[in-house]
Design a protein around this motif. Structure first.
Motif, PDB file in Angstrom:
ATOM      1  N   PHE A   1      43.067  -7.786  54.551  1.00  0.00           N
ATOM      2  CA  PHE A   1      43.295  -8.769  53.488  1.00  0.00           C
ATOM      3  C   PHE A   1      42.684 -10.131  53.799  1.00  0.00           C
ATOM      4  N   ARG A   2      42.208 -10.302  55.033  1.00  0.00           N
ATOM      5  CA  ARG A   2      41.427 -11.504  55.304  1.00  0.00           C
ATOM      6  C   ARG A   2      39.972 -11.294  54.915  1.00  0.00           C
ATOM      7  N   SER A   3      39.497 -10.031  54.951  1.00  0.00           N
ATOM      8  CA  SER A   3      38.073  -9.789  54.663  1.00  0.00           C
ATOM      9  C   SER A   3      37.799  -9.639  53.176  1.00  0.00           C
ATOM     10  N   LEU A   4      38.775  -9.121  52.414  1.00  0.00           N
ATOM     11  CA  LEU A   4      38.501  -8.849  51.001  1.00  0.00           C
ATOM     12  C   LEU A   4      38.640 -10.125  50.167  1.00  0.00           C
ATOM     13  N   PRO A   5      37.681 -10.397  49.300  1.00  0.00           N
ATOM     14  CA  PRO A   5      37.835 -11.531  48.391  1.00  0.00           C
ATOM     15  C   PRO A   5      39.048 -11.297  47.482  1.00  0.00           C
ATOM     16  N   PRO A   6      39.878 -12.312  47.260  1.00  0.00           N
ATOM     17  CA  PRO A   6      41.083 -12.132  46.434  1.00  0.00           C
ATOM     18  C   PRO A   6      40.764 -11.543  45.063  1.00  0.00           C
ATOM     19  N   LEU A   7      39.636 -11.971  44.489  1.00  0.00           N
ATOM     20  CA  LEU A   7      39.299 -11.468  43.145  1.00  0.00           C
ATOM     21  C   LEU A   7      39.056  -9.960  43.182  1.00  0.00           C
ATOM     22  N   VAL A   8      38.466  -9.460  44.263  1.00  0.00           N
ATOM     23  CA  VAL A   8      38.232  -8.019  44.395  1.00  0.00           C
ATOM     24  C   VAL A   8      39.570  -7.280  44.446  1.00  0.00           C
ATOM     25  N   ILE A   9      40.541  -7.848  45.167  1.00  0.00           N
ATOM     26  CA  ILE A   9      41.853  -7.200  45.256  1.00  0.00           C
ATOM     27  C   ILE A   9      42.528  -7.191  43.874  1.00  0.00           C
ATOM     28  N   ILE A  10      42.447  -8.311  43.192  1.00  0.00           N
ATOM     29  CA  ILE A  10      43.058  -8.383  41.860  1.00  0.00           C
ATOM     30  C   ILE A  10      42.453  -7.338  40.935  1.00  0.00           C
ATOM     31  N   VAL A  11      41.137  -7.290  40.911  1.00  0.00           N
ATOM     32  CA  VAL A  11      40.439  -6.347  40.026  1.00  0.00           C
ATOM     33  C   VAL A  11      40.792  -4.908  40.389  1.00  0.00           C
ATOM     34  N   LEU A  12      40.849  -4.658  41.700  1.00  0.00           N
ATOM     35  CA  LEU A  12      41.162  -3.307  42.169  1.00  0.00           C
ATOM     36  C   LEU A  12      42.562  -2.896  41.713  1.00  0.00           C
ATOM     37  N   ILE A  13      43.513  -3.794  41.839  1.00  0.00           N
ATOM     38  CA  ILE A  13      44.888  -3.451  41.463  1.00  0.00           C
ATOM     39  C   ILE A  13      45.005  -3.335  39.941  1.00  0.00           C
ATOM     40  N   TYR A  14      44.385  -4.262  39.220  1.00  0.00           N
ATOM     41  CA  TYR A  14      44.568  -4.296  37.767  1.00  0.00           C
ATOM     42  C   TYR A  14      43.809  -3.178  37.063  1.00  0.00           C
ATOM     43  N   PHE A  15      42.549  -2.981  37.481  1.00  0.00           N
ATOM     44  CA  PHE A  15      41.748  -1.954  36.807  1.00  0.00           C
ATOM     45  C   PHE A  15      41.818  -0.615  37.501  1.00  0.00           C
ATOM     46  N   GLY A  16      42.192  -0.624  38.776  1.00  0.00           N
ATOM     47  CA  GLY A  16      42.172   0.618  39.552  1.00  0.00           C
ATOM     48  C   GLY A  16      43.498   1.353  39.526  1.00  0.00           C
ATOM     49  N   LEU A  17      44.611   0.623  39.703  1.00  0.00           N
ATOM     50  CA  LEU A  17      45.912   1.284  39.833  1.00  0.00           C
ATOM     51  C   LEU A  17      46.295   2.137  38.630  1.00  0.00           C
ATOM     52  N   PRO A  18      45.918   1.748  37.401  1.00  0.00           N
ATOM     53  CA  PRO A  18      46.283   2.611  36.278  1.00  0.00           C
ATOM     54  C   PRO A  18      45.839   4.062  36.485  1.00  0.00           C
ATOM     55  N   ALA A  19      44.718   4.251  37.152  1.00  0.00           N
ATOM     56  CA  ALA A  19      44.250   5.614  37.421  1.00  0.00           C
ATOM     57  C   ALA A  19      45.220   6.355  38.325  1.00  0.00           C
ATOM     58  N   ALA A  20      46.030   5.600  39.101  1.00  0.00           N
ATOM     59  CA  ALA A  20      47.007   6.234  39.984  1.00  0.00           C
ATOM     60  C   ALA A  20      48.378   6.291  39.312  1.00  0.00           C
ATOM     61  N   GLY A  21      48.412   5.980  38.028  1.00  0.00           N
ATOM     62  CA  GLY A  21      49.668   6.141  37.292  1.00  0.00           C
ATOM     63  C   GLY A  21      50.474   4.875  37.150  1.00  0.00           C
ATOM     64  N   ALA A  22      50.145   3.824  37.895  1.00  0.00           N
ATOM     65  CA  ALA A  22      50.884   2.559  37.762  1.00  0.00           C
ATOM     66  C   ALA A  22      50.029   1.579  36.977  1.00  0.00           C
ATOM     67  N   SER A  23      50.640   0.859  36.044  1.00  0.00           N
ATOM     68  CA  SER A  23      49.870  -0.118  35.279  1.00  0.00           C
ATOM     69  C   SER A  23      50.489  -1.499  35.393  1.00  0.00           C
ATOM     70  N   PRO A  24      50.232  -2.167  36.514  1.00  0.00           N
ATOM     71  CA  PRO A  24      50.817  -3.504  36.664  1.00  0.00           C
ATOM     72  C   PRO A  24      50.161  -4.470  35.685  1.00  0.00           C
ATOM     73  N   SER A  25      50.949  -5.442  35.205  1.00  0.00           N
ATOM     74  CA  SER A  25      50.390  -6.459  34.313  1.00  0.00           C
ATOM     75  C   SER A  25      49.451  -7.362  35.101  1.00  0.00           C
TER      76      SER A  25
END
Lengths: 224, 226, 243
Positions: B71-95
């Motif tokens: 989490f020090r290496s990943l840009p925060p925006l990449v993490i946000i995008v990954l969680i917001y656009f990626g997690l729905p594919a795993a069944g969770a859809s966080p706002s």
């Protein structure tokens, strides 16, 4: 499990997206190569000015630094990209990123370098001046080399942040790593390209993070 | 009309500003909520990880170091995008709000763990030995003797890092969070006028400038003296 | 015997620091341990309260097996006071806070009780008037006396001193030795690692000379200092006395 792999680590999509993502990586690296020296130069100018004993030079520069430390870089970027056209000045995304970073990271580099310069005992300057070195020579040959050494971990840490910040370019359509990955994602409806981008960021930045963590531990431990 | 008037009319348009002021104020509330949640959860998680690390269980420490490095290496925006656009594919859809909160909290956790850990290791071994020799347990020594000294040392770096990460709440706008920048951007596109953006920028300064100035003060106040 | 250490070995990796040391100390005895640096004397001391765990051997203090897994080590350590070369006072607490922390947390005293006992301990080392000072506001000698108060407040059966005066300026050594002497007169059992030969001559019941991880010889101070039987002892004492 199979679904998860399909959604995040899809080999076919990874292969197809690879050239797009790698093109983004190239731009991220080029951008970093531009903004890091730019920020360093701005920071150096700020640090030398803020170190000045003249309050009329010093206070405005300190205020300038605090201003940009308080300002989220993305807001600065949007302001340049979406606000300036209303003043009849249309800059491309890349130019906006360069200017925003020059202002933002310059302030951070400036603050770090100033702390470094202030860590050098005044005796060093007096000794150098007593041997006939000019003010500029003293700064160049005596003060700066020691100052940079003293704050090297902070400089590296800020550089890490700058490289990570280049991902903001994606918001103003600069085709850097994250932007390219998102393009590929929206075409394929699959998260694999974003995972690829994340892995690439991690791979190129991990060595720096490791190094930093060692340096920082040593620095803080030394103060105890 | 002079050039200045035209400039003021465009960038500081009183009518537009009055109309969208409530939106911007609402955005400020969201930004503050998000910031408070990030700071509380991020610092708490970082402290917990540092305390676990002080137990010295090898495999556990490797895991912590890996998480921190990640989490020090990943840009925060990449993490946000990954969680917001990626997690729905795993069944969770966080706002967008939750995605931003989790992402920045994870980033703050990583940095805080490093800083807390450095603080703990900077307390000399003699302090541990003296405390243990009087019969204090490991946990008592950590809480009563080591942490109070470590925390003092961490205040300045932690403050600066917390400010830098909290400013990242503006990234939430990418995933449709109605924080300041998001509100200002949509107001700008609705009104075809950049005045809301100027208000948004001012709102950030109102929130963060006092904190940055306070951080300067803290840095000198808590400089470690023995 | 209040302290009984048998056949203590200690390895640090490949380094063999203690090579089978036996040490028995009777109640009210003051044992003085001398020897060149690296001879293992500090390690021996730290094995007695298990700050270092011996690789093999046995340690009993006041009837308690210090190395048994069933021993509550934190409780046992209350009976063994220790004073360090570098004081190791807690910089974020006052002198009284330093003295009362373990009273409250280990001995389970209330804050009021602990304050009374802590104040009494500071009185014994002559620093009653410095109770609310922080370590940084005290001289080295005063800091070390607070450290002694921190240990004696727990009413230990034995006190261990690990080079208590080596970090002090010469003019501050006397005040610490005076406190140690008054402790001695009150009947405290003490094991002291130190180079203060004058103090050893005047106050010790027995002097133990260690070299290379072993006890080379021991006896009353007069015998060791005037008529050492062993060549290494003679060389060491000759060296010390030239200073």
């Amino acid at each position: 499990m199979e679904e998860m792999i399909q959604a995040f680590f899809n080999a076919d999509i990874a292969r197809a997206a690879m050239p797009i993502v790698l093109a983004g990586l190239l731009n991220t690296l080029l951008m970093s190569l531009l903004v890091v020296p730019l920020g360093l130069m701005g920071g150096l100018a700020l640090a030398l000015g803020a170190h000045s004993r003249h309050p009329l030079v010093r206070w405005p520069l300190m205020a300038w630094v605090d201003f940009f430390r308080a300002f989220p870089p993305l807001v600065l970027l949007v302001l340049l990209f979406a606000g300036l056209p209303f003043a009849g000045l249309e800059l491309g995304g890349f130019a906006c990123v360069a200017i925003a970073f020059f202002l933002n990271t310059g302030a951070y580099y400036g603050e770090i370098l100033r702390a470094g310069i202030e860590s050098i005992p005044h005796g060093q300057v007096e000794a150098a001046r007593s041997t006939g070195l000019s003010r500029l020579q003293t700064t160049t040959y005596i003060v700066l080399p020691q100052a940079v050494r003293n704050v090297l971990p902070d400089l590296l840490s800020n550089t890490l942040e700058v490289v990570k910040l280049t991902s903001l370019g994606s918001v103003v359509a600069v085709p850097e790593l994250l932007y390219q990955a998102r393009q590929a994602q929206s075409v394929t409806y699959n998260a694999t390209p974003i995972v690829m981008a994340a892995v690439i960021y991690f791979l190129i930045l991990w060595p720096l993070v490791r190094l930093l963590s060692r340096l920082e531990n040593r620095a803080l431990a030394g103060r105890g | 009309m002079t050039g200045w008037d035209r400039f003021a009319e465009t960038f500081f348009n009183a009518k537009v500003m009055a109309k969208y002021l409530p939106d911007i104020l609402y955005g400020m509330v969201v930004t503050i909520e998000l910031a408070v949640l990030i700071i509380l959860s991020g610092l708490f998680a970082g402290l917990v990880l540092a305390l676990i690390r002080s137990l010295g269980v090898r495999p556990l420490n490797w895991l912590i170091i890996f998480i921190v490095d990640l989490f020090r290496s990943l840009p925060p925006l990449v993490i946000i995008v990954l969680i917001y656009f990626g997690l729905p594919a795993a069944g969770a859809s966080p706002s967008g709000f939750v995605s931003t909160w989790i992402s920045l909290a994870l980033v703050l956790m990583a940095f805080a763990e490093e800083i807390f850990w450095a603080g703990i290791t900077s307390v000399p071994r003699g302090q541990w030995e003296a405390a243990r020799s009087t019969g204090l347990s490991f946990v008592q020594t950590l809480l009563e003797v080591v942490l109070p000294q470590a925390l003092r040392l961490t205040i300045a770096p932690l403050t600066n890092r917390t400010i830098a990460i909290t400013k990242g709440t503006a990234l939430g706008t990418v995933v449709a969070v109605t924080e300041i920048l998001g509100q200002a951007s949509s107001a700008m596109s609705n009104s075809y006028n950049p005045s809301p953006l100027m208000m948004g920028a001012t709102a950030y300064l109102v929130l963060f400038l006092p904190v940055v100035v306070a951080a300067r003060w803290i840095e000198t106040r808590f400089a470690w003296k023995r | 015997m209040i302290v009984s250490a048998k056949d203590i070995h200690k390895h640090f990796g490949a380094l063999h620091v203690l090579k089978g040391v036996d040490l028995d100390v009777a109640e009210r005895e003051l044992v003085f341990v001398i020897g060149p640096s690296g001879s293992g004397k500090s390690t021996l001391l730290r094995c007695l309260n298990r700050l270092e765990r011996p690789t093999s051997g046995s340690v009993r203090v006041d009837g308690i097996d210090m190395l048994a897994p069933s021993t509550d080590i934190n409780h046992a350590r209350q009976r063994i006071g220790m004073v360090f070369q570098s004081f190791n006072l807690y910089p974020h607490m006052t002198a009284l806070g330093n003295v009362t922390l373990a009273l409250r947390k280990v001995a389970g005293k209330s804050r009021a009780e602990a304050d009374v006992l802590g104040q009494a301990a500071l009185e014994r080392v002559g620093l009653a008037d410095r109770a609310s000072h922080r370590p940084a506001e005290l001289s080295g000698g005063q800091q070390q006396r607070v450290a002694i108060a921190r240990a004696i407040a727990l009413e230990p059966r034995v006190m261990l001193f690990d080079e208590p005066t080596s970090a002090l300026d010469p003019e501050l050594v006397g005040s610490v030795l005076a406190v140690m002497r008054s402790l001695r007169e009150s009947g405290m059992t003490m094991i002291v690692v130190s180079h203060e030969m004058g103090f050893a001559r005047a106050a010790a019941d027995r002097v133990v000379f260690m070299d290379d991880g072993l006890i080379v010889e021991q006896g009353p101070p007069a015998a060791i200092f005037e008529h050492p039987t062993h060549e290494r002892t003679r060389a060491f004492i000759g060296q010390i006395q030239r200073h």
